[in-house]
Design a protein around this motif. Structure first.
Motif, PDB file in Angstrom:
ATOM      1  N   ALA A  17      68.592  33.442-112.923  1.00 24.46           N
ATOM      2  CA  ALA A  17      69.877  32.770-113.145  1.00 24.46           C
ATOM      3  C   ALA A  17      70.446  32.406-111.775  1.00 24.46           C
ATOM      4  O   ALA A  17      69.998  32.934-110.751  1.00 24.46           O
ATOM      5  N   PRO A  18      71.410  31.471-111.713  1.00 23.59           N
ATOM      6  CA  PRO A  18      71.993  31.118-110.415  1.00 23.59           C
ATOM      7  C   PRO A  18      72.460  32.348-109.657  1.00 23.59           C
ATOM      8  O   PRO A  18      73.134  33.220-110.210  1.00 23.59           O
ATOM      9  N   ALA A  19      72.073  32.430-108.376  1.00 26.40           N
ATOM     10  CA  ALA A  19      72.355  33.616-107.570  1.00 26.40           C
ATOM     11  C   ALA A  19      73.270  33.256-106.412  1.00 26.40           C
ATOM     12  O   ALA A  19      73.109  32.216-105.774  1.00 26.40           O
ATOM     13  N   VAL A  20      74.229  34.133-106.148  1.00 27.40           N
ATOM     14  CA  VAL A  20      75.141  33.979-105.018  1.00 27.40           C
ATOM     15  C   VAL A  20      75.117  35.284-104.226  1.00 27.40           C
ATOM     16  O   VAL A  20      75.300  36.362-104.797  1.00 27.40           O
ATOM     17  N   GLY A  21      74.882  35.188-102.920  1.00 25.45           N
ATOM     18  CA  GLY A  21      74.881  36.385-102.093  1.00 25.45           C
ATOM     19  C   GLY A  21      73.654  37.239-102.317  1.00 25.45           C
ATOM     20  O   GLY A  21      72.548  36.741-102.542  1.00 25.45           O
ATOM     21  N   GLU A  22      73.835  38.548-102.295  1.00 21.65           N
ATOM     22  CA  GLU A  22      72.693  39.464-102.332  1.00 21.65           C
ATOM     23  C   GLU A  22      72.255  39.834-103.744  1.00 21.65           C
ATOM     24  O   GLU A  22      71.257  40.531-103.922  1.00 21.65           O
ATOM     25  N   THR A  23      72.965  39.402-104.766  1.00 21.54           N
ATOM     26  CA  THR A  23      72.622  39.760-106.146  1.00 21.54           C
ATOM     27  C   THR A  23      71.741  38.690-106.786  1.00 21.54           C
ATOM     28  O   THR A  23      72.044  37.503-106.706  1.00 21.54           O
TER      29      THR A  23
END
Length: 240
Positions: A17-23
């Motif tokens: 799924a779309p990821a932002v940052g370290e997750t």
């Protein structure tokens, strides 16, 4: 409606799924990009084969029947990467780790997985598909590259068991090819009373309950670019 039905089951799955940052989150069901990747692997279409990937994307549409999204699991990661250097170019992971140790930084990340999820997938052909369902069925039975459930670390725990069916709609198509999953004692696993359907185009025999816009339509695998698309959803109670 003619469709090819196959099943997805394993101890772990990760549907990007779309990821932002370290997750790095996982969707609760396989999206279009993941299913195109699995089908491309079965057919032997490499990730850097742009024309082949685009031909496959324009040839097929998908629908998913979700029996269980699985339990959510988060895995904590530490990864070493080179510090920012505008003059350096790294083509492989081996290149990244070849730099001096004092030039490496540690990045923390969290990746999500789905435990013991069970899904069925319907493959539908577009009007000018480069493949027929018999060819896709053969590829899923004897894949060129090993298929997996989103990540290479997520192997299948049961055969894909592809089956070609003729039906008046998606619900009827899935019902004509129920999943064949056994436990360690050879007993059929219990299937839930309520299931979720996700589909891209006309379903025929399922009423839309809500429509979403996931960003998993493949634009370029080489550049790792994805666009949004329309996905319909309905949750339905089925008779035992």
């Amino acid at each position: 409606m003619e469709a090819l039905i196959f099943q997805l089951y394993g101890p772990l799955a990760s549907w990007g799924a779309p990821a932002v940052g370290e997750t790095r989150p996982s969707s609760d069901h396989p999206g279009r990009a993941a299913l195109l990747g699995l089908l491309a692997a079965a057919l032997g279409i490499r990730r850097d084969d742009g024309p082949g990937q685009q031909a496959l994307a324009s040839s097929v549409r998908f629908a998913v029947k979700q029996f269980s999204a699985g339990r959510l699991m988060r895995d904590y990661h530490t990864v070493q990467v080179p510090g920012r250097d505008k003059k350096a170019r790294y083509f492989t992971r081996k290149d990244e780790l070849a730099v001096p140790k004092d030039k490496l930084n540690t990045v923390l990340s969290s990746r999500e997985y789905r435990q013991d999820g069970l899904w069925q997938v319907a493959v539908l052909l577009s009007e000018h598909s480069d493949w027929n369902l018999d060819e896709l069925q053969t590829a899923l039975k004897t894949p060129v590259f090993t298929p997996h459930l989103g990540r290479k670390a997520c192997p299948l725990a049961a055969p894909l068991a592809p089956k070609k069916v003729q039906a008046n709609g998606l619900r009827e198509a899935f019902a004509s090819a129920p999943p064949r999953i056994c436990d360690q004692h050879g007993r059929w696993l219990h299937l839930p009373d309520s299931v979720d359907f996700y589909w891209e185009d006309h379903a025929g025999d399922i009423a839309v309950q809500d429509t979403r816009q996931p960003s998993d339509d493949v634009i370029s695998r080489e550049r790792w670019q994805f666009g949004s698309r329309q996905e319909h959803h309905a949750r339905i109670r089925e008779e035992s």
